[in-house]
Design an enzyme around this catalytic site. Sequence first.
Site, PDB file in Angstrom:
ATOM      1  CB  CYS A   1       6.275  -3.545  12.443  1.00  0.00           C
ATOM      2  SG  CYS A   1       5.902  -2.442  13.111  1.00  0.00           S
TER       3      CYS A   1
ATOM      4  CG  ASP B   1       7.256  -1.156   6.162  1.00  0.00           C
ATOM      5  OD1 ASP B   1       6.238  -0.524   6.843  1.00  0.00           O
ATOM      6  OD2 ASP B   1       8.337  -1.265   6.907  1.00  0.00           O
TER       7      ASP B   1
ATOM      8  NE  ARG C   1       4.690  -3.929   8.438  1.00  0.00           N
ATOM      9  CZ  ARG C   1       6.201  -4.100   8.394  1.00  0.00           C
ATOM     10  NH1 ARG C   1       5.707  -5.884   7.364  1.00  0.00           N
ATOM     11  NH2 ARG C   1       7.634  -4.094   8.445  1.00  0.00           N
TER      12      ARG C   1
END
Length: 159
Positions: A8, A124, A14
Amino acid sequence: MIRILFVCHGNICRSVAAQYIFQNIINIRKIEDRFLVDSAATSTEEIGSPVYPPMEHALRQSGVPIGNHRARRLQKSDYSKYDLIIGMDEENAYYMRQILGEDPKNKVHFLMEYAGQPDKRIDDPWYTRKFDLCVSEITEGCIGLLEHLAGQMPGGSRS
């Protein structure tokens, strides 16, 4: 052994969540010896940082153990080290291509492909602040990924 790298933007939300969630699932199923799981960032912003506290809280609330993670950046050499390199959104994919170059072995994918949602991306939570939703979506993706890989593992076990 199947080697998986989750990616990520900063490697503090994440991707590290996916690493810990997938690791927890395979530990519970006692098949951890069949996998190597790690995570990385496409940016340099958070290198050396631990899991972002709200994400750590959401993971712990879900019963996912947290290790002593420190964010690291994706390297070109990771392409040869991992069997699958899994991103969370289009921005990740763009920078993954910039860092890794071509994908001749079709190793680069989005996590939600494995949950039967090939067009879904995981937002996100740094921006959305929806850490619990993020953990839920990542868990769904990780379960789907393991089910996908179960048929490819020696012995074909779907433990």
